[in-house]
Scaffold this motif. Sequence first.
Motif, mmCIF file in Angstrom:
data_model
loop_
_atom_site.group_PDB
_atom_site.id
_atom_site.type_symbol
_atom_site.label_atom_id
_atom_site.label_comp_id
_atom_site.label_asym_id
_atom_site.label_seq_id
_atom_site.Cartn_x
_atom_site.Cartn_y
_atom_site.Cartn_z
ATOM 1 N N MET A 1 0.854 -1.182 0.000
ATOM 2 C CA MET A 1 0.000 0.000 0.000
ATOM 3 C C MET A 1 0.889 1.231 0.000
ATOM 4 O O MET A 1 1.636 1.465 0.939
ATOM 5 C CB MET A 1 -0.918 -0.006 1.227
ATOM 6 N N PHE A 2 0.821 2.031 -1.085
ATOM 7 C CA PHE A 2 1.704 3.182 -1.232
ATOM 8 C C PHE A 2 0.890 4.441 -1.512
ATOM 9 O O PHE A 2 0.008 4.423 -2.372
ATOM 10 C CB PHE A 2 2.676 2.976 -2.392
ATOM 11 N N PRO A 3 1.161 5.552 -0.802
ATOM 12 C CA PRO A 3 0.525 6.827 -1.168
ATOM 13 C C PRO A 3 1.182 7.355 -2.443
ATOM 14 O O PRO A 3 2.404 7.281 -2.603
ATOM 15 C CB PRO A 3 0.832 7.727 0.030
ATOM 16 N N ILE A 4 0.385 7.857 -3.366
ATOM 17 C CA ILE A 4 0.953 8.370 -4.618
ATOM 18 C C ILE A 4 0.666 9.854 -4.813
ATOM 19 O O ILE A 4 1.356 10.522 -5.590
ATOM 20 C CB ILE A 4 0.450 7.581 -5.833
ATOM 21 N N ARG A 5 -0.347 10.402 -4.108
ATOM 22 C CA ARG A 5 -0.664 11.829 -4.213
ATOM 23 C C ARG A 5 -1.767 12.137 -3.216
ATOM 24 O O ARG A 5 -2.438 11.240 -2.705
ATOM 25 C CB ARG A 5 -1.121 12.186 -5.633
ATOM 26 N N ASP A 6 -1.954 13.413 -2.937
ATOM 27 C CA ASP A 6 -3.096 13.821 -2.128
ATOM 28 C C ASP A 6 -3.973 14.758 -2.954
ATOM 29 O O ASP A 6 -3.624 15.133 -4.069
ATOM 30 C CB ASP A 6 -2.660 14.465 -0.813
ATOM 31 N N HIS A 7 -5.127 15.108 -2.396
ATOM 32 C CA HIS A 7 -6.064 16.000 -3.085
ATOM 33 C C HIS A 7 -6.029 17.380 -2.438
ATOM 34 O O HIS A 7 -7.061 18.038 -2.327
ATOM 35 C CB HIS A 7 -7.478 15.412 -3.012
ATOM 36 N N ASN A 8 -4.849 17.795 -2.011
ATOM 37 C CA ASN A 8 -4.691 19.000 -1.208
ATOM 38 C C ASN A 8 -3.698 19.942 -1.888
ATOM 39 O O ASN A 8 -2.506 19.935 -1.568
ATOM 40 C CB ASN A 8 -4.194 18.606 0.190
ATOM 41 N N PRO A 9 -4.153 20.759 -2.834
ATOM 42 C CA PRO A 9 -3.226 21.661 -3.529
ATOM 43 C C PRO A 9 -2.701 22.745 -2.597
ATOM 44 O O PRO A 9 -3.404 23.201 -1.694
ATOM 45 C CB PRO A 9 -4.095 22.255 -4.642
ATOM 46 N N SER A 10 -1.451 23.143 -2.789
ATOM 47 C CA SER A 10 -0.857 24.200 -1.974
ATOM 48 C C SER A 10 -1.025 25.540 -2.671
ATOM 49 O O SER A 10 -1.111 25.621 -3.900
ATOM 50 C CB SER A 10 0.630 23.916 -1.718
ATOM 51 N N GLY A 11 -1.047 26.606 -1.862
ATOM 52 C CA GLY A 11 -1.287 27.935 -2.395
ATOM 53 C C GLY A 11 -0.038 28.689 -2.785
ATOM 54 O O GLY A 11 -0.122 29.771 -3.361
#
Length: 244
Positions: free
Chosen positions: A1-11
Amino acid sequence: MFPIRDHNPSGRTPYVTWTLMAINIAVFLSYVGLFSDPRALNGFFFEYAAIPARISYGDGLETLLTSMFLHGGWMHLIGNMLFLFIFGDNVEDEMGHVNYLGFYLGAGVVAGLIHVASAPYSTVPTVGASGAIAGVMGGYLLLYPKARVDILLILIVIFRIFPIPAWIMLGVWFAMQFFGGIGANPDEGGVAYWAHAGGFIAGVVLTLPLWLKRGGPAFWQRTDGHPPHPEAVYTRSRIPRVRR
């Protein structure tokens, strides 16, 4: 199980996160040739890696910093840089560039000290940015517990990507480090579980003042634990397929 991205864009542009990634990669490339010469590699790590027994006697304290930019192999480097890339930009966005840099280095040093405390007489060199990045993950958890993180799940021949809340992914990761530390012997080398767990806790503690400044529990209530801005939406490619 690997994280590949989040849905949290930075400003804002995460200059510090990108710079840290570039330094880690550049440093690794500078000594990667030593892996074919174990004697030279051991000498290099003895000089710049964190060795608990050495630090316990008050020598080589600077290695608590230098060891944060060393890695034991390609997969070690790639895994750490992936986690830093996913979670670092948002924490930097919230803290600001200078404060984030101090936070990152501080969490890394605390993680190293906790590892030393777990095995004060170990002569096994410790390398990796994992402790500092664990701190970033701890800070991310406190700020955005319900931010969605896309996970790549691999079950033998099945590959699937699906989003889960950050608190589940990061909570499971922390639990793995904690129980791994209980069952492992740090004097024998391997994964520095207590450095990971300690860095994670340090990240939460160091982020507390910012979280309280944002309102603490009220900050969570305003956003229901989600990022305080619209989340990124990823769609499948719309390139048409041509049937034969």
